[in-house]
Design a protein around this motif. Structure first.
Motif, PDB file in Angstrom:
ATOM      1  N   LYS A  27     100.334  20.747 115.217  1.00 36.80           N
ATOM      2  CA  LYS A  27     100.587  19.367 115.623  1.00 36.80           C
ATOM      3  C   LYS A  27     100.968  19.294 117.103  1.00 36.80           C
ATOM      4  O   LYS A  27     100.484  18.414 117.840  1.00 36.80           O
ATOM      5  CB  LYS A  27     101.708  18.762 114.770  1.00 36.80           C
ATOM      6  N   VAL A  28     101.821  20.219 117.537  1.00 38.50           N
ATOM      7  CA  VAL A  28     102.237  20.230 118.949  1.00 38.50           C
ATOM      8  C   VAL A  28     101.026  20.432 119.856  1.00 38.50           C
ATOM      9  O   VAL A  28     100.873  19.750 120.880  1.00 38.50           O
ATOM     10  CB  VAL A  28     103.300  21.319 119.194  1.00 38.50           C
ATOM     11  N   ARG A  29     100.154  21.347 119.478  1.00 35.16           N
ATOM     12  CA  ARG A  29      98.968  21.602 120.293  1.00 35.16           C
ATOM     13  C   ARG A  29      98.057  20.381 120.360  1.00 35.16           C
ATOM     14  O   ARG A  29      97.512  20.046 121.420  1.00 35.16           O
ATOM     15  CB  ARG A  29      98.203  22.806 119.739  1.00 35.16           C
ATOM     16  N   VAL A  30      97.905  19.696 119.219  1.00 37.13           N
ATOM     17  CA  VAL A  30      97.066  18.500 119.194  1.00 37.13           C
ATOM     18  C   VAL A  30      97.658  17.416 120.088  1.00 37.13           C
ATOM     19  O   VAL A  30      96.953  16.772 120.877  1.00 37.13           O
ATOM     20  CB  VAL A  30      96.901  17.986 117.748  1.00 37.13           C
ATOM     21  N   LEU A  31      98.974  17.223 119.989  1.00 34.84           N
ATOM     22  CA  LEU A  31      99.624  16.190 120.802  1.00 34.84           C
ATOM     23  C   LEU A  31      99.448  16.476 122.294  1.00 34.84           C
ATOM     24  O   LEU A  31      99.187  15.577 123.092  1.00 34.84           O
ATOM     25  CB  LEU A  31     101.111  16.105 120.443  1.00 34.84           C
ATOM     26  N   LYS A  32      99.596  17.736 122.661  1.00 39.08           N
ATOM     27  CA  LYS A  32      99.461  18.090 124.069  1.00 39.08           C
ATOM     28  C   LYS A  32      98.014  17.928 124.545  1.00 39.08           C
ATOM     29  O   LYS A  32      97.775  17.423 125.651  1.00 39.08           O
ATOM     30  CB  LYS A  32      99.927  19.530 124.291  1.00 39.08           C
ATOM     31  N   SER A  33      97.056  18.338 123.702  1.00 37.13           N
ATOM     32  CA  SER A  33      95.651  18.233 124.105  1.00 37.13           C
ATOM     33  C   SER A  33      95.205  16.789 124.227  1.00 37.13           C
ATOM     34  O   SER A  33      94.327  16.458 125.027  1.00 37.13           O
ATOM     35  CB  SER A  33      94.761  18.966 123.100  1.00 37.13           C
ATOM     36  N   GLU A  34      95.820  15.915 123.421  1.00 37.59           N
ATOM     37  CA  GLU A  34      95.465  14.494 123.459  1.00 37.59           C
ATOM     38  C   GLU A  34      96.339  13.707 124.424  1.00 37.59           C
ATOM     39  O   GLU A  34      96.267  12.479 124.479  1.00 37.59           O
ATOM     40  CB  GLU A  34      95.552  13.905 122.051  1.00 37.59           C
ATOM     41  N   LYS A  35      97.200  14.440 125.166  1.00 37.73           N
ATOM     42  CA  LYS A  35      98.082  13.830 126.172  1.00 37.73           C
ATOM     43  C   LYS A  35      98.912  12.693 125.570  1.00 37.73           C
ATOM     44  O   LYS A  35      98.988  11.579 126.096  1.00 37.73           O
ATOM     45  CB  LYS A  35      97.262  13.326 127.368  1.00 37.73           C
ATOM     46  N   PRO A  37     102.363  10.685 124.362  1.00 40.49           N
ATOM     47  CA  PRO A  37     103.574  10.397 125.141  1.00 40.49           C
ATOM     48  C   PRO A  37     104.559  11.559 125.097  1.00 40.49           C
ATOM     49  O   PRO A  37     104.698  12.241 124.071  1.00 40.49           O
ATOM     50  CB  PRO A  37     104.148   9.154 124.441  1.00 40.49           C
ATOM     51  N   LYS A  38     105.262  11.781 126.199  1.00 42.48           N
ATOM     52  CA  LYS A  38     106.187  12.905 126.303  1.00 42.48           C
ATOM     53  C   LYS A  38     107.251  12.859 125.215  1.00 42.48           C
ATOM     54  O   LYS A  38     107.637  13.895 124.663  1.00 42.48           O
ATOM     55  CB  LYS A  38     106.857  12.898 127.680  1.00 42.48           C
ATOM     56  N   GLU A  39     107.745  11.653 124.897  1.00 38.76           N
ATOM     57  CA  GLU A  39     108.784  11.529 123.872  1.00 38.76           C
ATOM     58  C   GLU A  39     108.296  12.047 122.533  1.00 38.76           C
ATOM     59  O   GLU A  39     109.027  12.728 121.794  1.00 38.76           O
ATOM     60  CB  GLU A  39     109.238  10.071 123.730  1.00 38.76           C
ATOM     61  N   GLU A  40     107.041  11.724 122.190  1.00 40.05           N
ATOM     62  CA  GLU A  40     106.477  12.159 120.912  1.00 40.05           C
ATOM     63  C   GLU A  40     106.313  13.684 120.891  1.00 40.05           C
ATOM     64  O   GLU A  40     106.593  14.339 119.876  1.00 40.05           O
ATOM     65  CB  GLU A  40     105.137  11.469 120.668  1.00 40.05           C
ATOM     66  N   ILE A  41     105.874  14.245 122.015  1.00 40.37           N
ATOM     67  CA  ILE A  41     105.721  15.707 122.097  1.00 40.37           C
ATOM     68  C   ILE A  41     107.081  16.388 121.976  1.00 40.37           C
ATOM     69  O   ILE A  41     107.232  17.392 121.269  1.00 40.37           O
ATOM     70  CB  ILE A  41     105.034  16.100 123.415  1.00 40.37           C
ATOM     71  N   ASP A  42     108.092  15.843 122.653  1.00 47.02           N
ATOM     72  CA  ASP A  42     109.428  16.435 122.611  1.00 47.02           C
ATOM     73  C   ASP A  42     109.975  16.474 121.197  1.00 47.02           C
ATOM     74  O   ASP A  42     110.590  17.461 120.770  1.00 47.02           O
ATOM     75  CB  ASP A  42     110.393  15.652 123.515  1.00 47.02           C
ATOM     76  N   VAL A  43     109.784  15.385 120.437  1.00 49.24           N
ATOM     77  CA  VAL A  43     110.250  15.336 119.048  1.00 49.24           C
ATOM     78  C   VAL A  43     109.556  16.416 118.225  1.00 49.24           C
ATOM     79  O   VAL A  43     110.190  17.130 117.436  1.00 49.24           O
ATOM     80  CB  VAL A  43     109.993  13.939 118.439  1.00 49.24           C
ATOM     81  N   ALA A  44     108.233  16.554 118.411  1.00 53.07           N
ATOM     82  CA  ALA A  44     107.472  17.552 117.653  1.00 53.07           C
ATOM     83  C   ALA A  44     107.912  18.971 118.008  1.00 53.07           C
ATOM     84  O   ALA A  44     108.005  19.842 117.134  1.00 53.07           O
ATOM     85  CB  ALA A  44     105.980  17.367 117.907  1.00 53.07           C
ATOM     86  N   VAL A  45     108.175  19.224 119.291  1.00 60.21           N
ATOM     87  CA  VAL A  45     108.596  20.556 119.724  1.00 60.21           C
ATOM     88  C   VAL A  45     109.975  20.891 119.149  1.00 60.21           C
ATOM     89  O   VAL A  45     110.223  22.028 118.706  1.00 60.21           O
ATOM     90  CB  VAL A  45     108.603  20.645 121.261  1.00 60.21           C
ATOM     91  N   GLY A 113     112.555  10.125 116.415  1.00 61.34           N
ATOM     92  CA  GLY A 113     112.302   9.222 117.524  1.00 61.34           C
ATOM     93  C   GLY A 113     112.418   7.753 117.163  1.00 61.34           C
ATOM     94  O   GLY A 113     111.815   6.891 117.810  1.00 61.34           O
ATOM     95  N   SER A 114     113.200   7.448 116.138  1.00 56.16           N
ATOM     96  CA  SER A 114     113.421   6.048 115.761  1.00 56.16           C
ATOM     97  C   SER A 114     114.682   5.530 116.450  1.00 56.16           C
ATOM     98  O   SER A 114     115.257   6.208 117.305  1.00 56.16           O
ATOM     99  CB  SER A 114     113.531   5.919 114.238  1.00 56.16           C
ATOM    100  N   SER A 115     115.122   4.328 116.096  1.00 52.53           N
ATOM    101  CA  SER A 115     116.319   3.729 116.709  1.00 52.53           C
ATOM    102  C   SER A 115     117.360   3.439 115.637  1.00 52.53           C
ATOM    103  O   SER A 115     117.020   3.063 114.517  1.00 52.53           O
ATOM    104  CB  SER A 115     115.949   2.421 117.420  1.00 52.53           C
ATOM    105  N   LYS A 116     118.613   3.596 115.995  1.00 48.58           N
ATOM    106  CA  LYS A 116     119.689   3.355 115.041  1.00 48.58           C
ATOM    107  C   LYS A 116     119.882   1.857 114.818  1.00 48.58           C
ATOM    108  O   LYS A 116     119.797   1.060 115.753  1.00 48.58           O
ATOM    109  CB  LYS A 116     120.991   3.969 115.551  1.00 48.58           C
TER     110      LYS A 116
END
Length: 475
Positions: A27-35, A37-45, A113-116
């Motif tokens: 999933k992390v690799r797919v997110l990075k290859s598809e560029k 959002p950084k926030e989404e990648i950070d959550v996955a990492v 990555g949700s909100s309280k």
């Protein structure tokens, strides 16, 4: 939707954990290859790193791609890192936590990555609706959201929205934990006066469970009776079985196909942990759970409109489905669904697990008699009390881990009485047996009333709720 009452444990099988690390890495690799959002990648990492720590704690070895654990590999007796570092594992099918207090929801908000749902939002809901917030909101049982402020903005500007929730019908009888999303959804429907669609994912249960199609559909009908017994208005509510509705609605199926086209196999494996040995039905199912998020899936209700946002009240374990949906929505020119997430309802044996429809002693079922309710609570409800009366009087009980108190936070509406119970239990003035008695006296009439309402729901009434039709709203 997935059954949010599925069993969960505080331990992991090495091979299962290896597969999850692999899938999360994909999933992390797919997110990075598809560029992405950084926030989404950070959550996955962050989740990937947490899973790798769990893997090392369980196996004693670092994770190595392409090198699965040996079949006879011993499991580390200390268990996974859920106990050691406070991390929990949550997906639509399982929950692992090492804490007797249950999942750390603040950490889960960061990870997902949700909100309280903070006091400011609760106060705004009260201002907008003119109604006292439901005790599920006041007590943080619904604790997280996505885009709820956007829904309130639209409502204040007289723009419509609708509600969508669901149930995975894996058994004939529901337990009390299954009531939580429906109790809250009913309140939302009443205070906002909006349409509601309820998806019964009998197709999912056929794919995941050892069920025939006929049995899965039968469970849908029986579960629909319990949902209707919660008091929903037939003029404002549409309940549907996937097995039945998919063939009747071209709009619904078209949206399923649109989602399927915009989600790759790698993405699905990364989000849900599917492997190459999973049947293709499982791999394609997430698009079916996504489709009700779009108003054009219900042409009889919304007259083909595509611009009406939906709000989804659900347990937090269902969020992966809707993170995927929210990612796809703008690419197919639909509004993103908003969400409100609930905490998990614990098993009688403790907050490390969710309740299981397959274990009659893990939960209070809506079919239980008053005697069964009393016996289950007295025998199985995990206690935060001390070993002896003398110690309990001296040191008090731990309400944070006591299941009877946890259940009262869901079903005892009186805030002042609940606070007094907490104080009395903490001080030792209230004994465990007395706390259990309060819970028994709270649940017995609640379940008896539900059973009485359900008894009067006919097959014809179910057909009315499940018939595709116009509701009492004009679009």
């Amino acid at each position: 939707m997935s059954d949010s009452g599925t069993d969960a444990s505080g331990s992991l099988i090495p091979m299962d954990l290896y597969d999850r690390v692999t899938a999360q890495g994909d999933k992390v690799r797919v997110l990075k290859s598809e560029k992405a959002p950084k926030e989404e990648i950070d959550v996955a990492v962050k989740l990937l790193l947490a899973l790798k720590v769990d893997y090392k704690n369980v196996t004693g070895q670092d994770y190595k791609p392409g090198v699965p654990p040996a079949d006879d590999m011993p499991t580390n007796s200390n268990g996974p890192s859920t106990t050691d570092n406070g991390d929990d594992f949550v997906d639509p099918w399982s929950v692992q936590t090492g804490s007797a207090k249950g999942v750390d929801y603040d950490k889960l908000i960061v990870r997902f990555g949700s909100s309280k749902i903070d006091q400011e939002l609760v106060d705004r809901i009260q201002r907008v609706t003119g109604q006292k917030p439901h005790h599920f909101l006041r007590r943080g049982i619904f604790f997280s959201h996505r885009d709820m402020h956007q829904v309130l903005d639209a409502y204040e500007n007289k723009k419509p929205f609708y509600l969508y929730t669901g149930r995975g019908p894996s058994s004939e009888a529901l337990h009390v934990g299954h009531l939580i999303p429906f109790i809250f959804t009913k309140w939302l429907q009443e205070v906002f006066n909006v349409p509601l669609v309820v998806q019964l994912t009998d197709d999912e249960k056929y794919l995941w469970k050892d069920l025939t199609l006929e049995k899965a559909y039968q469970y849908s009908i029986e579960n629909a009776k319990d949902i209707i017994a919660c008091g929903f208005d037939v003029n404002k509510t549409f309940i549907f079985s996937d097995l039945e509705y998919m063939g009747k609605s071209s709009g619904f199926y078209q949206n399923v196909v649109k989602v399927q086209k915009h989600v790759t196999f790698n993405q699905v494996k990364g989000i849900f942990g599917f492997t190459d040995s999973d049947c293709i039905g499982k791999i394609s199912f997430p698009a079916i759970q996504a489709a009700p998020s779009f108003s054009s899936s219900f042409p009889e209700i919304f007259k083909g409109r595509k611009d009406i946002q939906c709000l989804i009240p659900c347990a937090i374990d269902q969020d992966p489905y809707f993170r995927m949906t929210r990612d796809v929505a703008p690419r197919i020119n639909y509004p993103k669904p908003a969400l409100m997430h609930s905490t998990f309802f614990p098993a009688l044996q403790g907050a490390q697990t969710k309740m299981s429809a397959s274990d009659p002693n893990s939960s209070i079922f809506l079919t239980d008699t008053a005697k069964q309710i009393k016996n289950k609570i007295n025998k199985y409800a995990f206690s935060g009390g001390k070993d002896t009366i003398e110690e309990h009087r001296q040191f008090g009980g731990n309400w944070e881990v006591d299941v009877s108190y946890m259940y009262l936070t869901f079903f005892l509406e009186d805030d002042e009485r609940l606070e007094q119970i907490k104080q009395d239990y903490s001080s030792g003035a209230l004994l465990t047996g007395e706390l259990k008695k309060i819970l028994i006296e709270t649940l017995q009439p609640l379940i008896a009333a539900h059973q009485e309402r359900r008894k009067h729901i006919t097959e014809e009434a179910v057909k009315q709720f499940m018939m595709p039709r116009k509701l009492a709203f004009d679009f």
